[in-house]
Design an enzyme around this catalytic site. Structure first.
Site: not given
Length: 162
Positions: A53, A55, A83, A86
């Site tokens: 992801h 992040e 999410c 993260c």
């Protein structure tokens, strides 16, 4: 243009990199003392990893640049509400502030589905601000999925023609 808009534009640059790779266009940057020290964009398909992801990549990049896992004094700018994974990484890395553009009603763990970083039992508080360049952040994601649906529709049509 505000400073927050400047950094969110930098996160949007990362999101566009993901878009060009046919990845969900989410971007993130980490800022410390006015300098971007970490960047990331989604590479889940490219890397074949659920951990890739924006992040997580930006946090890993910033940690490497600071030679440590504690990102105290740092802020993160993300184009889409983080999410659960993260949000946990933001908490664990001790980031001071989270700024994000668009909400994620399906998987957002900051204000939408969950409010992970607002848990009073946590020993580290992250300041949160949403809606920075919200329209731009929404547009890139909605355009990506619109194109993806169109491509799938075209592919089904082509398969029927054979």
């Amino acid at each position: 243009m505000t400073l927050h808009e400047f950094y969110m534009n930098e996160a949007l640059i990362e999101a566009r990199k993901a878009y060009k790779k046919n990845e969900v266009p989410i971007g993130a940057v980490i800022v410390r003392k006015g300098t971007i020290i970490g960047r990331g964009h989604n590479t889940r398909e490219t890397d074949r990893s659920p951990l890739a992801h924006a992040e997580i990549i930006a946090i890993a990049n910033a940690s490497k640049n600071l030679s440590g896992w504690r990102l105290t004094g740092c802020d993160i700018y993300v184009t889409l509400e983080p999410c659960l994974m993260c949000a946990g990484a933001i908490y664990q890395s001790r980031i001071v502030s989270l700024f994000y553009g668009a909400i994620d009603e399906k998987a957002g763990a900051i204000n939408s589905l969950f409010t992970v970083l607002n848990e009073p039992k946590l020993n580290h508080i992250v300041t949160i601000e949403q809606g920075i360049l919200e329209n731009e952040c929404k547009t890139i994601i909605s355009q990506f999925f619109k194109e993806l649906r169109y491509k799938k529709k075209e592919q089904k049509f082509a398969e029927k023609q054979v």
